[in-house]
Design a protein around this motif. Structure first.
Motif, PDB file in Angstrom:
ATOM      1  N   MET A 191       0.930  -1.256   0.050  1.00  0.00           N
ATOM      2  CA  MET A 191       0.097   0.024   0.070  1.00  0.00           C
ATOM      3  C   MET A 191       0.821   1.156  -0.125  1.00  0.00           C
ATOM      4  SD  MET A 191      -3.163  -0.893   2.669  1.00  0.00           S
ATOM      5  CE  MET A 191      -1.868  -1.083   3.920  1.00  0.00           C
ATOM      6  N   GLN A 192       0.496   2.234  -0.666  1.00  0.00           N
ATOM      7  CA  GLN A 192       1.163   3.548  -0.794  1.00  0.00           C
ATOM      8  C   GLN A 192       0.787   4.561   0.286  1.00  0.00           C
ATOM      9  OE1 GLN A 192       4.014   4.132  -2.840  1.00  0.00           O
ATOM     10  NE2 GLN A 192       4.042   1.979  -3.370  1.00  0.00           N
ATOM     11  N   PRO A 193       1.526   4.957   0.948  1.00  0.00           N
ATOM     12  CA  PRO A 193       1.022   5.989   1.973  1.00  0.00           C
ATOM     13  C   PRO A 193       0.527   7.124   1.512  1.00  0.00           C
ATOM     14  CG  PRO A 193       3.637   5.835   2.111  1.00  0.00           C
ATOM     15  CD  PRO A 193       3.087   4.675   0.950  1.00  0.00           C
ATOM     16  N   LEU A 194      -0.295   7.824   1.913  1.00  0.00           N
ATOM     17  CA  LEU A 194      -1.006   8.720   1.482  1.00  0.00           C
ATOM     18  C   LEU A 194      -0.423  10.210   2.489  1.00  0.00           C
ATOM     19  CD1 LEU A 194      -4.195   8.061   0.146  1.00  0.00           C
ATOM     20  CD2 LEU A 194      -2.173   8.461  -1.123  1.00  0.00           C
ATOM     21  N   ASN A 195      -0.133  11.389   2.292  1.00  0.00           N
ATOM     22  CA  ASN A 195       0.116  12.380   3.164  1.00  0.00           C
ATOM     23  C   ASN A 195      -1.273  12.764   3.728  1.00  0.00           C
ATOM     24  OD1 ASN A 195      -0.653  14.189   1.306  1.00  0.00           O
ATOM     25  ND2 ASN A 195       1.501  14.575   0.777  1.00  0.00           N
ATOM     26  N   ARG A 196      -1.330  13.578   4.534  1.00  0.00           N
ATOM     27  CA  ARG A 196      -2.387  14.095   5.332  1.00  0.00           C
ATOM     28  C   ARG A 196      -3.075  15.154   4.217  1.00  0.00           C
ATOM     29  NH1 ARG A 196      -1.842  19.326   7.617  1.00  0.00           N
ATOM     30  NH2 ARG A 196       0.221  19.908   7.129  1.00  0.00           N
TER      31      ARG A 196
ATOM     32  N   PHE B  26      -1.318   8.437   6.138  1.00  0.00           N
ATOM     33  CA  PHE B  26      -2.600   7.207   6.150  1.00  0.00           C
ATOM     34  C   PHE B  26      -2.509   6.420   5.146  1.00  0.00           C
ATOM     35  CE2 PHE B  26      -4.088  10.467   8.873  1.00  0.00           C
ATOM     36  CZ  PHE B  26      -4.678  10.064   9.909  1.00  0.00           C
ATOM     37  N   CYS B  27      -2.589   5.182   5.247  1.00  0.00           N
ATOM     38  CA  CYS B  27      -2.409   4.199   4.106  1.00  0.00           C
ATOM     39  C   CYS B  27      -3.631   3.437   3.637  1.00  0.00           C
ATOM     40  CB  CYS B  27      -1.487   3.018   4.482  1.00  0.00           C
ATOM     41  SG  CYS B  27       0.050   3.486   5.292  1.00  0.00           S
TER      42      CYS B  27
ATOM     43  N   ALA C 168      -8.730   4.220  17.208  1.00  0.00           N
ATOM     44  CA  ALA C 168      -9.128   3.754  15.782  1.00  0.00           C
ATOM     45  C   ALA C 168      -8.531   4.607  14.683  1.00  0.00           C
ATOM     46  CB  ALA C 168     -10.832   3.957  15.811  1.00  0.00           C
ATOM     47  N   VAL C 169      -8.400   5.822  14.827  1.00  0.00           N
ATOM     48  CA  VAL C 169      -7.770   6.551  13.810  1.00  0.00           C
ATOM     49  C   VAL C 169      -6.341   6.231  13.383  1.00  0.00           C
ATOM     50  CG1 VAL C 169      -7.106   8.634  12.757  1.00  0.00           C
ATOM     51  CG2 VAL C 169      -9.303   8.258  13.789  1.00  0.00           C
ATOM     52  N   LEU C 170      -5.757   5.873  14.502  1.00  0.00           N
ATOM     53  CA  LEU C 170      -4.248   5.701  14.611  1.00  0.00           C
ATOM     54  C   LEU C 170      -3.952   4.246  13.796  1.00  0.00           C
ATOM     55  CD1 LEU C 170      -2.931   6.892  18.030  1.00  0.00           C
ATOM     56  CD2 LEU C 170      -2.387   7.765  15.720  1.00  0.00           C
ATOM     57  N   LYS C 171      -5.027   3.396  13.851  1.00  0.00           N
ATOM     58  CA  LYS C 171      -4.847   2.137  13.333  1.00  0.00           C
ATOM     59  C   LYS C 171      -4.600   2.254  11.761  1.00  0.00           C
ATOM     60  CE  LYS C 171      -6.939  -0.626  16.905  1.00  0.00           C
ATOM     61  NZ  LYS C 171      -8.328  -1.411  16.958  1.00  0.00           N
ATOM     62  N   LEU C 172      -5.139   3.308  11.003  1.00  0.00           N
ATOM     63  CA  LEU C 172      -4.935   3.606   9.566  1.00  0.00           C
ATOM     64  C   LEU C 172      -3.638   4.189   9.132  1.00  0.00           C
ATOM     65  CD1 LEU C 172      -8.567   5.159   9.138  1.00  0.00           C
ATOM     66  CD2 LEU C 172      -7.945   2.428   9.130  1.00  0.00           C
TER      67      LEU C 172
END
Length: 312
Positions: A1-6, A168-169, A183-187
Motif C-alpha cells: 500500500m502506498q502511504p498518503l500524506n495528510r 495514512f495508508c 481507531a484512527v491511529l490504526k489507519l
C-alpha cells in the motif's frame, strides 16, 4: 500500500454498525431518546444553578460545569452518529474528524479533572467547615475550572495534531462510530510512538491520578464523618457528597470496565454497542442522580417550574 500524506486524505468512512442494518434501526430511537434526556436534564441543572440564588455556591458552580461538559461531550458524536444510523453515506471530512477527535478528548479529559475538583470541594466543606467559604472562594473556583478546561484543551489539541499529521495508508475506514483517536491511529503507516507516548502520559495523569486523589479525599471525609457523635449528623454530612460519589463510581466503573477488560483479537459488535451506551448513559444519569440525591436541587427545580407556570 502506498502511504498518503495528510493532504491526500479528504474524508474518513465511519464503519460503526453499517454491517447490521437491523441494529441501526434499533439504536436510532434508543440513542435519540437518551440524547434528548441528556440535553434536557443537564440544561435544567445548568439553568437551575444559575437562576436560583440559593445555589450560587461552589458545589453547584462545579455541578453546572459538569452538566455543560456532559452536553458538549455527547454533542461531539451523537448528532452525526444519529444521521449515520439512518444513512448509507457514513463519511466525515478530514477536518471534521480532527475537530470531533479533539473536542471528544478535551471534554472527556476535563470531566476527569472536574470530578477530582468536586471531591476536593466536598473535602473542604466537610473537613474544614469553618474555613470553607474562605478557602473555596469564587476566584479559586473559576481558576480551578478554567485551568481544567484550558489544560485539557491544549493536551487534546496536541494529541490530535500529532495523530492527524501522520501518513495514512490504503483505505480510510475507521472501525468505530466516531473519530476515536486509537481507531484512527490504526489507519496510519507512520511511526505512532510519539502519539502513543502522549496518550499514555495523558491517560495516567487523567485517570489513575485524579481517581487516587478522589479516593484520598473520601477517605479523609469518611474519617471526619465517623467522628461526628450523632447518627443524624453523620447522615447529613454524608448526604452532601453522596450524589458526587455516585457519579464518580458510575463514571470510573464504566471507563475501567471498557478499557481494562481483556481485549480480543477481533472486535465484537457487542463491544461497539456497549461503547455507545456507556458513552451516553453516564451523561444522561448525572442530572438524574443529582436531582434524586439532592434536596436543594429538587426544591430549586420545583420553584423554577412553579415560576414558569405562574408567568403563563
Amino acid at each position: 500500500m502506498q502511504p498518503l500524506n495528510r493532504t491526500g486524505v479528504s474524508a474518513f468512512f465511519l464503519k460503526g454498525f453499517s454491517g447490521y442494518p437491523a441494529l441501526e434501526h434499533l439504536l436510532f430511537p434508543l440513542c435519540s431518546v437518551m440524547y434528548l434526556v441528556t440535553l434536557l436534564g443537564n440544561t435544567a441543572i445548568v439553568a437551575v444553578s444559575v437562576l436560583d440564588v440559593h445555589l450560587h455556591t461552589p458545589m453547584y458552580f462545579f455541578l453546572g460545569n459538569l452538566s455543560t461538559l456532559d452536553i458538549c461531550y455527547t454533542s461531539t458524536f451523537v448528532p452525526l452518529m444519529l444521521v449515520h444510523l439512518l444513512s448509507s453515506r457514513k463519511t466525515i471530512s478530514f477536518t471534521g474528524c480532527a475537530i470531533q477527535m479533539c473536542l471528544s478528548l478535551s471534554t472527556g479529559s476535563t470531566e476527569c479533572l472536574l470530578l477530582a475538583i468536586m471531591a476536593y470541594d466536598r473535602y473542604l466543606a466537610i473537613c474544614q467547615p469553618l474555613r470553607y467559604r474562605v478557602l473555596m472562594n469564587h476566584r479559586l473556583c473559576v481558576l480551578l475550572v478554567g485551568a481544567a478546561w484550558v489544560l485539557c484543551l491544549l493536551k487534546s489539541v496536541t494529541e490530535t495534531v500529532i495523530a492527524m499529521r501522520l501518513p495514512f495508508c490504503g483505505h480510510h475506514v475507521v472501525s468505530h462510530f466516531t473519530c476515536e483517536i486509537l481507531a484512527v491511529l490504526k489507519l496510519t503507516c507512520g511511526d505512532t510512538l510519539v502519539s502513543e507516548v502522549f496518550l499514555l502520559v495523558g491517560s495516567i495523569l487523567l485517570l489513575p491520578v485524579p481517581l487516587a486523589f478522589i479516593c484520598l479525599s473520601y477517605l479523609l471525609i469518611l474519617a471526619t464523618i465517623m467522628r461526628v457523635p450523632s447518627a443524624a449528623g453523620r447522615c447529613k454530612a454524608f448526604s452532601t457528597c453522596s450524589a458526587h460519589l455516585a457519579v464518580v463510581l458510575l463514571f470510573y466503573s464504566t471507563i475501567i470496565f471498557m478499557y481494562m477488560k481483556p481485549k480480543s483479537k477481533e472486535a465484537h459488535i457487542s463491544d461497539e454497542v456497549f461503547t455507545v451506551l456507556y458513552a451516553m448513559v453516564t451523561p444522561m444519569l448525572n442530572p438524574i442522580i443529582y436531582s434524586l440525591r439532592n434536596k436543594e436541587v429538587k426544591e430549586a427545580t420545583k420553584k423554577a417550574w412553579g415560576r414558569s407556570w405562574t408567568s403563563r
